[in-house]
Design a protein around this motif. Structure first.
Motif, PDB file in Angstrom:
ATOM      1  N   ASN A  88       0.843  -1.191   0.000  1.00  0.00           N
ATOM      2  CA  ASN A  88       0.000   0.000   0.000  1.00  0.00           C
ATOM      3  C   ASN A  88       0.883   1.247   0.000  1.00  0.00           C
ATOM      4  N   GLU A  89       0.745   2.071  -1.019  1.00  0.00           N
ATOM      5  CA  GLU A  89       1.611   3.246  -1.145  1.00  0.00           C
ATOM      6  C   GLU A  89       1.377   4.279  -0.046  1.00  0.00           C
ATOM      7  N   HIS A  90       0.276   4.134   0.685  1.00  0.00           N
ATOM      8  CA  HIS A  90      -0.016   5.065   1.773  1.00  0.00           C
ATOM      9  C   HIS A  90       0.470   4.556   3.134  1.00  0.00           C
ATOM     10  N   SER A  91       1.056   3.358   3.152  1.00  0.00           N
ATOM     11  CA  SER A  91       1.549   2.797   4.406  1.00  0.00           C
ATOM     12  C   SER A  91       2.673   3.657   4.958  1.00  0.00           C
ATOM     13  N   GLN A  92       2.715   3.776   6.272  1.00  0.00           N
ATOM     14  CA  GLN A  92       3.781   4.506   6.946  1.00  0.00           C
ATOM     15  C   GLN A  92       4.374   3.649   8.056  1.00  0.00           C
ATOM     16  N   PRO A  93       5.678   3.378   8.024  1.00  0.00           N
ATOM     17  CA  PRO A  93       6.595   3.730   6.936  1.00  0.00           C
ATOM     18  C   PRO A  93       6.341   2.875   5.699  1.00  0.00           C
ATOM     19  N   ARG A  94       6.597   3.427   4.516  1.00  0.00           N
ATOM     20  CA  ARG A  94       6.345   2.691   3.271  1.00  0.00           C
ATOM     21  C   ARG A  94       7.342   1.549   3.112  1.00  0.00           C
ATOM     22  N   SER A 153       2.715  -8.927   4.251  1.00  0.00           N
ATOM     23  CA  SER A 153       1.620  -8.612   3.342  1.00  0.00           C
ATOM     24  C   SER A 153       0.265  -8.931   3.969  1.00  0.00           C
ATOM     25  N   PHE A 154       0.198 -10.043   4.678  1.00  0.00           N
ATOM     26  CA  PHE A 154      -1.044 -10.464   5.338  1.00  0.00           C
ATOM     27  C   PHE A 154      -1.467  -9.449   6.395  1.00  0.00           C
ATOM     28  N   PHE A 155      -0.542  -9.002   7.218  1.00  0.00           N
ATOM     29  CA  PHE A 155      -0.868  -8.013   8.245  1.00  0.00           C
ATOM     30  C   PHE A 155      -1.282  -6.677   7.620  1.00  0.00           C
ATOM     31  N   ASP A 156      -0.617  -6.283   6.542  1.00  0.00           N
ATOM     32  CA  ASP A 156      -0.999  -5.039   5.883  1.00  0.00           C
ATOM     33  C   ASP A 156      -2.372  -5.142   5.228  1.00  0.00           C
ATOM     34  N   SER A 157      -2.729  -6.335   4.757  1.00  0.00           N
ATOM     35  CA  SER A 157      -4.051  -6.539   4.147  1.00  0.00           C
ATOM     36  C   SER A 157      -5.153  -6.638   5.189  1.00  0.00           C
ATOM     37  N   HIS A 158      -4.781  -7.000   6.425  1.00  0.00           N
ATOM     38  CA  HIS A 158      -5.764  -7.171   7.513  1.00  0.00           C
ATOM     39  C   HIS A 158      -5.261  -6.444   8.757  1.00  0.00           C
TER      40      HIS A 158
END
Length: 252
Positions: free
Chosen positions: A24-30, A56-61
């Motif tokens: 996700n390009e909006h994730s911080q930190p990217r 990836s799993f944690f970022d998706s959920h």
């Protein structure tokens, strides 16, 4: 004539660094910078595919991590823990074998990625007293426990499960176990972890009777993801060696 190197002459391999870029390009930190020890007998010098799928799993959920108390066992470079912290976990306790090089390296990654407010780093040996880990958080048991590419340690299945049973919050807590069959001919030994996990728990069984002791978990194989194979030179089916499996365990 054989030349023996002195300790002073031996040069340990230098640490390496990998940069993990979140989807996700909006994730911080990217991006997260992951330093890996140069070489280690506990395999901490690799950024395993399972850890990337975990991230990836944690970022998706992100709801899995948000405001939760999280524990990682055998963390290595600790990528899943870093992403859990970045997804606003209440506290992440990151553990690995209490070897100074390993623990210092994890702390370096926490500090480099500026996530220290949400993360504690501790040495811990699987299967030993969990009293110290209970004291690290206010509720004494954890909402999420991370096991990333650990089930190939066949001799340690019981130790890992003992720790997970003692520290997981019943009913709502989850142990997430992600791994690859790096040695396809031993895949049946890897999945024995889950057979042991779901055996009924009986406090009267001798804990040293490895053929009888169980841990009373429910288990669910819910994820498979194809990655690039990590070790091209190894033998065995490439499809098997490049697939990451994800399981969740819980206490009813």
């Amino acid at each position: 004539m054989t030349t023996i190197q002195s300790d002073e002459e031996y040069q340990a391999p230098a640490p390496t660094t990998e940069v993990y870029t979140r989807q996700n390009e909006h994730s911080q930190p990217r991006s997260l910078s992951i330093q890996l020890v140069g070489s280690h007998p506990l395999w901490a010098h690799h950024l395993w595919n399972a850890s990337k799928v975990f991230a990836s799993f944690f970022d998706s959920h992100p709801e899995i991590c948000r405001d939760k108390y999280i524990l990682e066992l055998g963390a290595g470079g600790a990528l899943p823990s870093l992403v859990a912290a970045a997804n606003n976990a209440a506290k992440v306790v990151v553990t690995d074998y209490p070897d100074k090089e390993l623990i210092d390296n994890i702390q370096y990654n926490v500090d480099t990625n500026r996530l220290g407010e949400r993360i504690l780093v501790e040495g811990y040996v699987w299967g030993t007293s969990t009293a110290g880990l209970r004291k690290k958080i206010p509720q004494a048991t954890y909402d999420v426990i991370i096991l990333s590419d650990l089930v190939f340690n066949h001799s340690q299945h019981h130790a890992m499960l003992r720790t997970c049973r003692e520290l997981l919050t019943p009913k709502t807590g989850r142990v997430y176990v992600f791994y690859t069959h790096h040695r396809p001919h031993l895949a049946h030994r890897d999945v024995e972890f889950f057979n042991i996990a779901k055996r009924p728990y009986d406090a009267s069984v001798d804990p040293d009777d490895r053929d009888a002791v169980g841990y009373g978990f429910e288990v669910d194989h819910f994820l498979q993801e194809k990655m690039n194979v990590m070790f091209e030179e190894d033998s065995g089916d490439v499809e098997v060696r490049s697939t990451v499996h994800g399981w969740q365990l819980w206490l009813p």
